[in-house]
Design a protein around this motif. Structure first.
Motif, PDB file in Angstrom:
ATOM      1  N   ASN A 171       0.842  -1.195   0.000  1.00 26.45           N
ATOM      2  CA  ASN A 171       0.000   0.000   0.000  1.00 26.45           C
ATOM      3  C   ASN A 171       0.883   1.253   0.000  1.00 26.45           C
ATOM      4  O   ASN A 171       2.016   1.232   0.441  1.00 26.45           O
ATOM      5  CB  ASN A 171      -0.964   0.001   1.188  1.00 26.45           C
ATOM      6  CG  ASN A 171      -0.272  -0.104   2.520  1.00 26.45           C
ATOM      7  OD1 ASN A 171       0.923  -0.411   2.580  1.00 26.45           O
ATOM      8  ND2 ASN A 171      -0.985   0.140   3.583  1.00 26.45           N
ATOM      9  N   VAL A 172       0.333   2.331  -0.513  1.00 27.31           N
ATOM     10  CA  VAL A 172       1.064   3.581  -0.671  1.00 27.31           C
ATOM     11  C   VAL A 172       0.224   4.722  -0.107  1.00 27.31           C
ATOM     12  O   VAL A 172      -0.980   4.811  -0.374  1.00 27.31           O
ATOM     13  CB  VAL A 172       1.365   3.857  -2.162  1.00 27.31           C
ATOM     14  CG1 VAL A 172       1.878   5.275  -2.359  1.00 27.31           C
ATOM     15  CG2 VAL A 172       2.384   2.855  -2.691  1.00 27.31           C
ATOM     16  N   ALA A 173       0.860   5.571   0.693  1.00 27.96           N
ATOM     17  CA  ALA A 173       0.200   6.792   1.155  1.00 27.96           C
ATOM     18  C   ALA A 173       0.164   7.755  -0.028  1.00 27.96           C
ATOM     19  O   ALA A 173       1.198   8.266  -0.458  1.00 27.96           O
ATOM     20  CB  ALA A 173       0.948   7.386   2.334  1.00 27.96           C
ATOM     21  N   ASN A 174      -1.013   7.983  -0.571  1.00 26.87           N
ATOM     22  CA  ASN A 174      -1.170   8.769  -1.786  1.00 26.87           C
ATOM     23  C   ASN A 174      -1.036  10.256  -1.479  1.00 26.87           C
ATOM     24  O   ASN A 174      -1.908  10.847  -0.842  1.00 26.87           O
ATOM     25  CB  ASN A 174      -2.542   8.479  -2.406  1.00 26.87           C
ATOM     26  CG  ASN A 174      -2.701   9.081  -3.788  1.00 26.87           C
ATOM     27  OD1 ASN A 174      -2.105  10.106  -4.100  1.00 26.87           O
ATOM     28  ND2 ASN A 174      -3.504   8.434  -4.618  1.00 26.87           N
ATOM     29  N   PRO A 175       0.039  10.908  -1.933  1.00 30.39           N
ATOM     30  CA  PRO A 175       0.214  12.332  -1.623  1.00 30.39           C
ATOM     31  C   PRO A 175      -0.710  13.244  -2.435  1.00 30.39           C
ATOM     32  O   PRO A 175      -0.848  14.419  -2.125  1.00 30.39           O
ATOM     33  CB  PRO A 175       1.679  12.583  -1.978  1.00 30.39           C
ATOM     34  CG  PRO A 175       1.986  11.588  -3.042  1.00 30.39           C
ATOM     35  CD  PRO A 175       1.173  10.373  -2.714  1.00 30.39           C
TER      36      PRO A 175
ATOM     37  N   ASP B  86      -3.683   3.928  -0.734  1.00 37.29           N
ATOM     38  CA  ASP B  86      -4.055   3.125  -1.894  1.00 37.29           C
ATOM     39  C   ASP B  86      -3.339   1.782  -1.871  1.00 37.29           C
ATOM     40  O   ASP B  86      -2.139   1.712  -1.573  1.00 37.29           O
ATOM     41  CB  ASP B  86      -3.704   3.854  -3.195  1.00 37.29           C
ATOM     42  CG  ASP B  86      -4.511   5.121  -3.394  1.00 37.29           C
ATOM     43  OD1 ASP B  86      -5.593   5.226  -2.791  1.00 37.29           O
ATOM     44  OD2 ASP B  86      -4.045   6.006  -4.145  1.00 37.29           O
ATOM     45  N   PHE B  87      -4.081   0.748  -2.191  1.00 42.08           N
ATOM     46  CA  PHE B  87      -3.482  -0.571  -2.371  1.00 42.08           C
ATOM     47  C   PHE B  87      -3.113  -0.695  -3.842  1.00 42.08           C
ATOM     48  O   PHE B  87      -3.989  -0.688  -4.715  1.00 42.08           O
ATOM     49  CB  PHE B  87      -4.460  -1.670  -1.948  1.00 42.08           C
ATOM     50  CG  PHE B  87      -4.747  -1.658  -0.474  1.00 42.08           C
ATOM     51  CD1 PHE B  87      -3.945  -2.346   0.416  1.00 42.08           C
ATOM     52  CD2 PHE B  87      -5.824  -0.929   0.025  1.00 42.08           C
ATOM     53  CE1 PHE B  87      -4.206  -2.324   1.771  1.00 42.08           C
ATOM     54  CE2 PHE B  87      -6.083  -0.896   1.393  1.00 42.08           C
ATOM     55  CZ  PHE B  87      -5.276  -1.589   2.266  1.00 42.08           C
ATOM     56  N   VAL B  88      -1.840  -0.763  -4.116  1.00 40.80           N
ATOM     57  CA  VAL B  88      -1.369  -0.657  -5.497  1.00 40.80           C
ATOM     58  C   VAL B  88      -0.678  -1.937  -5.945  1.00 40.80           C
ATOM     59  O   VAL B  88      -0.155  -2.720  -5.139  1.00 40.80           O
ATOM     60  CB  VAL B  88      -0.395   0.527  -5.653  1.00 40.80           C
ATOM     61  CG1 VAL B  88      -1.046   1.819  -5.194  1.00 40.80           C
ATOM     62  CG2 VAL B  88       0.898   0.283  -4.901  1.00 40.80           C
TER      63      VAL B  88
ATOM     64  N   LEU C 162      -3.179   3.297  -9.061  1.00 40.54           N
ATOM     65  CA  LEU C 162      -3.514   1.902  -9.317  1.00 40.54           C
ATOM     66  C   LEU C 162      -2.280   1.002  -9.312  1.00 40.54           C
ATOM     67  O   LEU C 162      -2.319  -0.122  -8.816  1.00 40.54           O
ATOM     68  CB  LEU C 162      -4.238   1.777 -10.660  1.00 40.54           C
ATOM     69  CG  LEU C 162      -5.543   2.569 -10.796  1.00 40.54           C
ATOM     70  CD1 LEU C 162      -6.130   2.378 -12.192  1.00 40.54           C
ATOM     71  CD2 LEU C 162      -6.541   2.154  -9.731  1.00 40.54           C
ATOM     72  N   SER C 163      -1.175   1.504  -9.885  1.00 41.40           N
ATOM     73  CA  SER C 163       0.045   0.699  -9.932  1.00 41.40           C
ATOM     74  C   SER C 163       1.258   1.604 -10.018  1.00 41.40           C
ATOM     75  O   SER C 163       1.172   2.750 -10.485  1.00 41.40           O
ATOM     76  CB  SER C 163       0.028  -0.272 -11.124  1.00 41.40           C
ATOM     77  OG  SER C 163       0.104   0.437 -12.346  1.00 41.40           O
ATOM     78  N   VAL C 164       2.390   1.090  -9.559  1.00 34.82           N
ATOM     79  CA  VAL C 164       3.673   1.785  -9.646  1.00 34.82           C
ATOM     80  C   VAL C 164       4.680   0.796 -10.213  1.00 34.82           C
ATOM     81  O   VAL C 164       4.931  -0.256  -9.620  1.00 34.82           O
ATOM     82  CB  VAL C 164       4.138   2.296  -8.265  1.00 34.82           C
ATOM     83  CG1 VAL C 164       5.482   2.998  -8.405  1.00 34.82           C
ATOM     84  CG2 VAL C 164       3.114   3.230  -7.644  1.00 34.82           C
ATOM     85  N   LYS C 165       5.235   1.107 -11.359  1.00 37.48           N
ATOM     86  CA  LYS C 165       6.170   0.208 -12.032  1.00 37.48           C
ATOM     87  C   LYS C 165       7.512   0.206 -11.298  1.00 37.48           C
ATOM     88  O   LYS C 165       8.077   1.254 -10.995  1.00 37.48           O
ATOM     89  CB  LYS C 165       6.365   0.645 -13.485  1.00 37.48           C
ATOM     90  CG  LYS C 165       7.185  -0.327 -14.319  1.00 37.48           C
ATOM     91  CD  LYS C 165       7.379   0.206 -15.729  1.00 37.48           C
ATOM     92  CE  LYS C 165       6.067   0.325 -16.465  1.00 37.48           C
ATOM     93  NZ  LYS C 165       6.293   0.754 -17.878  1.00 37.48           N
ATOM     94  N   ASN C 166       8.020  -0.974 -11.014  1.00 40.49           N
ATOM     95  CA  ASN C 166       9.302  -1.132 -10.324  1.00 40.49           C
ATOM     96  C   ASN C 166      10.359  -1.516 -11.353  1.00 40.49           C
ATOM     97  O   ASN C 166      10.342  -2.615 -11.895  1.00 40.49           O
ATOM     98  CB  ASN C 166       9.187  -2.216  -9.243  1.00 40.49           C
ATOM     99  CG  ASN C 166      10.462  -2.357  -8.431  1.00 40.49           C
ATOM    100  OD1 ASN C 166      11.426  -1.638  -8.654  1.00 40.49           O
ATOM    101  ND2 ASN C 166      10.473  -3.284  -7.496  1.00 40.49           N
TER     102      ASN C 166
END
Length: 273
Positions: free
Chosen positions: A1-5, A11-13, A89-93
């Motif tokens: 999950n990410v704290a959406n700034p 958000d669960f991404v 929705l998603s973060v590419k690693n």
């Protein structure tokens, strides 16, 4: 999950792994200069070095990508897929050319040999001084970690000053060796200010270790150049300084710089056949 700034939500991404065909090679500019002095039995050298690495390859976490995109780093925004109402929705690693490292310092080496009694005495001094070590593994403003000796999360810190003084005396079949290893004082964490830790507490004192050994040549009793040897490291059983990584990990000091074993004895035989 990410704290959406962007909207203040959690958000669960998805974090899909991905290659990066746009990566470029890391590039480093290295400068060196040195002098050598030899006079009689004395030899010494002093070397200066400056290594500047740019476009270092590395990956950063989803939270850092979101935070830095929010602060205006548009290249990182391309790694984020947004939904309605700025939901992430998603973060590419993937690996990126973000980092930079610059190290500058001095290395010193001196040797002196002379006959003493019926044997020969050799003295040596090897020392290094770290002028600065500025790192930015994931981009951003570089941090100078020269003099940082605590086991911090970056793992790139190093003492400002280190030195080893050695003495070797050979007489007949006997050889005696001793050395003093010195690690200069430093700070626990170079990024800490008075709000995180007082100047008194953000300090780790200098440490010195004494090692001794002896050898005896056996001539060719069990092979050519055979000898038996024994020694003791950290003769005074000096404890490493207390420098915990945090209050959760069991890391209590920095094993990269300090002796975590204590006094150690050894004995052995060397031979060529």
């Amino acid at each position: 999950n990410v704290a959406n700034p962007f909207n203040g939500n959690i958000d669960f991404v998805q974090v899909p792994l991905s290659g990066n065909p746009n990566l470029s090679e890391e590039r480093a500019l290295t400068k060196t200069a040195g002098i050598v002095l030899t006079t009689g039995r004395f030899k010494a050298s002093l070397d200066w070095y400056d290594i500047n690495l740019k476009d270092a390859i590395g990956a950063i976490g989803a939270q850092d990508i979101a935070d830095r995109c929010f602060k205006g780093e548009q290249d990182l925004c391309s790694l984020i897929r947004f939904g309605a109402n700025e939901t992430i929705l998603s973060v590419k690693n993937q690996n990126l050319n973000l980092g930079s490292f610059r190290v500058q310092g001095l290395d010193f080496d001196a040797r002196y040999a002379l006959p003493l009694g019926s044997g020969n005495l050799s003295l040596g001094l090897v020392a290094s001084y770290l002028i600065d070590k500025k790192i930015a593994p994931t981009g951003g403003a570089p941090i100078d970690v020269a003099g940082e000796v605590g086991p911090t999360s970056t793992g790139f810190g190093a003492p400002d000053f280190k030195a080893t003084f050695s003495a070797n005396y050979d007489v007949g079949r006997w050889g005696f060796f001793g050395q003093l290893r010195y690690i200069g004082s430093g700070v626990y964490d170079a990024t800490f200010g008075p709000e995180q830790l007082s100047a008194k507490d953000n300090h780790i004192g200098a440490v010195a270790y004494v090692d001794l050994s002896v050898k005896y040549d056996l001539d060719e009793l069990i092979g050519s150049e055979a000898q038996i040897y024994a020694g003791m490291d950290n003769v005074f059983d000096r404890d490493p300084p207390v420098a915990p990584l945090n209050f959760i990990s069991n890391t209590a000091t920095n094993a990269a710089h300090y002796d975590v074993v204590g006094r150690k004895f050894y004995v052995g035989v060397r031979a060529k056949f």
